[in-house]
Each structure stands twice: as structure tokens, then as C-alpha cells.
Design a protein around this motif. Structure first.
Motif, PDB file in Angstrom:
ATOM      1  N   PHE A 209       0.809  -1.162  -0.012  1.00 51.01           N
ATOM      2  CA  PHE A 209       0.121   0.101   0.063  1.00 51.01           C
ATOM      3  C   PHE A 209       0.953   1.163   0.121  1.00 51.01           C
ATOM      4  N   ILE A 210       2.049   1.242   0.726  1.00 49.60           N
ATOM      5  CA  ILE A 210       2.840   2.491   0.765  1.00 49.60           C
ATOM      6  C   ILE A 210       3.475   2.673  -0.404  1.00 49.60           C
ATOM      7  N   GLN A 211       3.455   1.703  -1.425  1.00 43.67           N
ATOM      8  CA  GLN A 211       4.207   1.922  -2.854  1.00 43.67           C
ATOM      9  C   GLN A 211       3.216   2.856  -3.726  1.00 43.67           C
ATOM     10  N   MET A 212       1.953   2.831  -3.570  1.00 43.23           N
ATOM     11  CA  MET A 212       0.820   3.268  -4.285  1.00 43.23           C
ATOM     12  C   MET A 212       0.555   4.694  -3.695  1.00 43.23           C
ATOM     13  N   GLU A 213       0.510   5.640  -4.681  1.00 42.21           N
ATOM     14  CA  GLU A 213      -0.066   6.918  -4.199  1.00 42.21           C
ATOM     15  C   GLU A 213      -1.551   6.634  -4.135  1.00 42.21           C
ATOM     16  N   ASP A 214      -2.268   6.207  -4.959  1.00 41.77           N
ATOM     17  CA  ASP A 214      -3.686   5.868  -4.782  1.00 41.77           C
ATOM     18  C   ASP A 214      -3.890   4.339  -4.914  1.00 41.77           C
ATOM     19  N   PHE A 215      -4.868   3.902  -4.138  1.00 40.64           N
ATOM     20  CA  PHE A 215      -4.693   2.221  -4.095  1.00 40.64           C
ATOM     21  C   PHE A 215      -5.186   1.845  -5.297  1.00 40.64           C
ATOM     22  N   ASP A 216      -4.703   0.722  -5.835  1.00 36.98           N
ATOM     23  CA  ASP A 216      -5.027  -0.009  -7.028  1.00 36.98           C
ATOM     24  C   ASP A 216      -5.226  -1.434  -6.487  1.00 36.98           C
ATOM     25  N   VAL A 217      -6.306  -1.878  -6.789  1.00 36.67           N
ATOM     26  CA  VAL A 217      -6.652  -3.399  -6.384  1.00 36.67           C
ATOM     27  C   VAL A 217      -5.793  -4.242  -7.355  1.00 36.67           C
ATOM     28  N   SER A 218      -5.288  -3.819  -8.575  1.00 33.68           N
ATOM     29  CA  SER A 218      -4.561  -4.790  -9.403  1.00 33.68           C
ATOM     30  C   SER A 218      -3.116  -4.990  -8.881  1.00 33.68           C
ATOM     31  N   ILE A 219      -2.586  -3.854  -8.585  1.00 33.29           N
ATOM     32  CA  ILE A 219      -1.419  -3.844  -7.710  1.00 33.29           C
ATOM     33  C   ILE A 219      -1.255  -4.621  -6.580  1.00 33.29           C
TER      34      ILE A 219
ATOM     35  N   MET B 143     -16.925  -2.230   2.932  1.00 33.20           N
ATOM     36  CA  MET B 143     -15.340  -2.553   2.826  1.00 33.20           C
ATOM     37  C   MET B 143     -15.088  -3.516   3.348  1.00 33.20           C
ATOM     38  N   GLU B 144     -15.690  -3.959   4.643  1.00 33.42           N
ATOM     39  CA  GLU B 144     -15.201  -5.189   5.129  1.00 33.42           C
ATOM     40  C   GLU B 144     -15.698  -6.489   4.338  1.00 33.42           C
ATOM     41  N   PHE B 145     -16.761  -6.207   3.663  1.00 28.36           N
ATOM     42  CA  PHE B 145     -17.243  -7.490   2.828  1.00 28.36           C
ATOM     43  C   PHE B 145     -16.097  -7.664   1.692  1.00 28.36           C
ATOM     44  N   ILE B 146     -16.024  -6.490   0.975  1.00 32.76           N
ATOM     45  CA  ILE B 146     -15.007  -6.611  -0.186  1.00 32.76           C
ATOM     46  C   ILE B 146     -13.371  -7.084   0.191  1.00 32.76           C
ATOM     47  N   SER B 147     -13.157  -6.669   1.618  1.00 33.99           N
ATOM     48  CA  SER B 147     -11.574  -7.030   1.745  1.00 33.99           C
ATOM     49  C   SER B 147     -11.751  -8.566   2.014  1.00 33.99           C
TER      50      SER B 147
ATOM     51  N   ASN C 168      -7.885 -13.974 -10.520  1.00 35.18           N
ATOM     52  CA  ASN C 168      -7.413 -12.827  -9.780  1.00 35.18           C
ATOM     53  C   ASN C 168      -7.878 -11.432 -10.890  1.00 35.18           C
ATOM     54  N   GLU C 169      -7.845 -11.856 -12.143  1.00 36.01           N
ATOM     55  CA  GLU C 169      -8.277 -10.840 -13.243  1.00 36.01           C
ATOM     56  C   GLU C 169      -9.867 -10.783 -12.834  1.00 36.01           C
ATOM     57  N   THR C 170     -10.667 -11.882 -12.653  1.00 33.89           N
ATOM     58  CA  THR C 170     -12.121 -11.677 -12.439  1.00 33.89           C
ATOM     59  C   THR C 170     -12.410 -10.727 -10.999  1.00 33.89           C
ATOM     60  N   ILE C 171     -11.677 -11.234 -10.120  1.00 27.74           N
ATOM     61  CA  ILE C 171     -11.865 -10.529  -8.638  1.00 27.74           C
ATOM     62  C   ILE C 171     -11.388  -8.923  -8.885  1.00 27.74           C
ATOM     63  N   LYS C 172     -10.253  -8.565  -9.661  1.00 31.13           N
ATOM     64  CA  LYS C 172      -9.939  -7.284  -9.758  1.00 31.13           C
ATOM     65  C   LYS C 172     -11.108  -6.596 -10.468  1.00 31.13           C
ATOM     66  N   GLU C 173     -11.483  -7.254 -11.564  1.00 33.34           N
ATOM     67  CA  GLU C 173     -12.819  -6.421 -12.399  1.00 33.34           C
ATOM     68  C   GLU C 173     -13.907  -6.166 -11.303  1.00 33.34           C
TER      69      GLU C 173
ATOM     70  N   ARG D 265     -15.080  -2.481  -9.962  1.00 30.37           N
ATOM     71  CA  ARG D 265     -16.360  -2.003 -10.320  1.00 30.37           C
ATOM     72  C   ARG D 265     -17.094  -1.451  -9.098  1.00 30.37           C
ATOM     73  N   GLU D 266     -16.954  -2.141  -7.939  1.00 31.71           N
ATOM     74  CA  GLU D 266     -17.817  -2.059  -6.792  1.00 31.71           C
ATOM     75  C   GLU D 266     -17.140  -0.725  -5.986  1.00 31.71           C
ATOM     76  N   LEU D 267     -15.679  -0.835  -6.245  1.00 30.49           N
ATOM     77  CA  LEU D 267     -15.176   0.517  -5.564  1.00 30.49           C
ATOM     78  C   LEU D 267     -15.390   1.576  -6.249  1.00 30.49           C
ATOM     79  N   ALA D 268     -15.771   1.606  -7.624  1.00 30.91           N
ATOM     80  CA  ALA D 268     -15.999   2.763  -8.233  1.00 30.91           C
ATOM     81  C   ALA D 268     -17.098   3.563  -7.890  1.00 30.91           C
ATOM     82  N   ALA D 269     -17.972   2.818  -7.290  1.00 26.91           N
ATOM     83  CA  ALA D 269     -19.433   3.615  -6.571  1.00 26.91           C
ATOM     84  C   ALA D 269     -18.852   4.409  -5.343  1.00 26.91           C
ATOM     85  N   PHE D 270     -17.626   4.309  -4.952  1.00 32.37           N
ATOM     86  CA  PHE D 270     -17.429   4.919  -3.775  1.00 32.37           C
ATOM     87  C   PHE D 270     -16.061   5.934  -3.988  1.00 32.37           C
ATOM     88  N   SER D 271     -15.665   5.898  -5.274  1.00 35.27           N
ATOM     89  CA  SER D 271     -14.666   6.701  -5.765  1.00 35.27           C
ATOM     90  C   SER D 271     -14.792   8.046  -6.182  1.00 35.27           C
TER      91      SER D 271
END
Length: 184
Positions: free
Chosen positions: A70-80, A139-143, A168-173, A177-183
Motif C-alpha cells: 500500500f505504501i508503494q501506491m499513491e492511490d490504492f490500485d486493487v490490481s497492484i 468495505m469489510e465485505f470487499i476485503s 485474480n483478473e475476475t476479482i480485480k474487475e 467496479r464495486e469500488l468505483a461507486a465509492f470513488s
């Protein structure tokens, strides 16, 4: 830290990791751990009061490795994050498999979920359609889904990298999509 102390603690930690590949934590003795680490019991007790202390240090180390993603990312990226976790799992594959298969280590999985939930809550904005409690639950559900995804793969008898990559690709997608609702 003194080089001798560091060398002894590293040997003890590495020995615990080796033993955990084939033995459950409650069944490990100090004598067995010290022998595997090529130190005597006196040296063990100079650094730790119990094997639980070594496990706690290992847990802190695993959490620090995951948190470093997480520290390596300026903004969280689920793929990374997921690619980084996959790399971390393969560095200590046998240990992660053992953790995933044994309820004795459920606290480590819970710590992973808690860390990921905090990151999501810090990175996402609460939608007006969610109460603060509902937002936390989302957020707990997604985690939990992400951590459970890795755990499910680790407990399968066949550990195909291709299967993990595809899932992993399916989960990232889904997560993106779900986190976009909170961005913002």
C-alpha cells in the motif's frame, strides 16, 4: 540491533517457518525450534519468552510485507495489490498454504482483512446512499472477499498459477467496479 542477535532471531524465525510447513503451531516445542535454528534453548529464551512471541513477530513481518504494497501506491490500485500479494504468497508459498489450511492461524487472515478494510475506507469516499456503518460493512465485505479468494486458492490441491491469474483478473474487475461507486 547487534549482528549476533539479528542472526539468532533470523535463524529462529526461519526455523519456525520451516517447521510450520509440516506441523501445527501448538505442537511445536522450544527444543524442536531451537534445534532446527541451530541455537540452544538459552539463546532462544534470551530473545523470546515463548514460541508465541516468535509467531507474533512472524505475523508482524507478514503484515508489514502486505502493508508495504500500500505504501508503494499513491492511490490504492486493487490490481497492484493483488499482483503484489500473489508475489508475496509465492515467496513463502508453503507457509501461506499452511496458514490457509489451519484454523490456528485465522487471526493472521483476519489481520489481512482488517488492513485491507482500513485501506479501502481511507481510499474511498462514503456514498450518500450508505450510512457510516453500512459503508464499513461494504468495505469489510470487499476485503473479506479478496482474502477469502486467496485462501480458497491456497487450500485447493492443485495450485495452478494460471487458474489463480485468471481468477485474480475476475476479482480485480468485480472489486474495481464495486469500488468505483465509492470513488471521488
Amino acid at each position: 540491533m547487534d549482528k549476533r542477535v539479528l542472526r539468532s532471531k533470523t535463524a529462529i524465525g526461519d526455523a519456525l517457518l520451516e517447521i510450520l510447513k509440516y506441523k501445527n503451531f501448538p505442537d511445536i516445542t522450544v527444543s524442536e525450534l531451537a534445534k532446527k535454528a541451530s541455537v540452544d534453548r538459552k539463546t532462544f529464551y534470551a530473545h523470546y519468552s515463548s514460541i508465541s512471541d516468535v509467531l507474533a513477530e512472524l505475523e508482524d513481518q507478514l503484515a508489514a510485507e502486505a502493508s508495504a504494497l500500500f505504501i508503494q501506491m499513491e492511490d490504492f490500485d486493487v490490481s497492484i495489490f493483488m499482483d503484489g500479494m500473489t508475489d508475496l504468497m509465492f515467496k513463502r508459498f508453503d507457509v501461506y498454504v499452511h496458514i490457509a489450511k489451519n484454523d490456528d492461524y485465522s487471526f493472521i487472515l483476519q489481520d489481512g482483512k482488517d488492513i485491507l478494510t482500513r485501506v479501502f475506507m481511507n481510499q474511498c469516499m462514503q456514498s450518500n446512499s450508505y450510512t457510516p456503518d453500512d459503508f464499513r460493512v461494504a468495505m469489510e465485505f470487499i476485503s473479506s472477499g479478496i482474502i477469502d479468494h486467496f485462501q480458497s486458492w491456497l487450500v485447493t490441491p492443485e495450485h495452478s498459477k494460471e487458474v489463480l491469474a485468471a481468477s485474480n483478473e475476475t476479482i480485480k474487475e468485480i472489486v474495481n467496479r464495486e469500488l468505483a461507486a465509492f470513488s471521488s
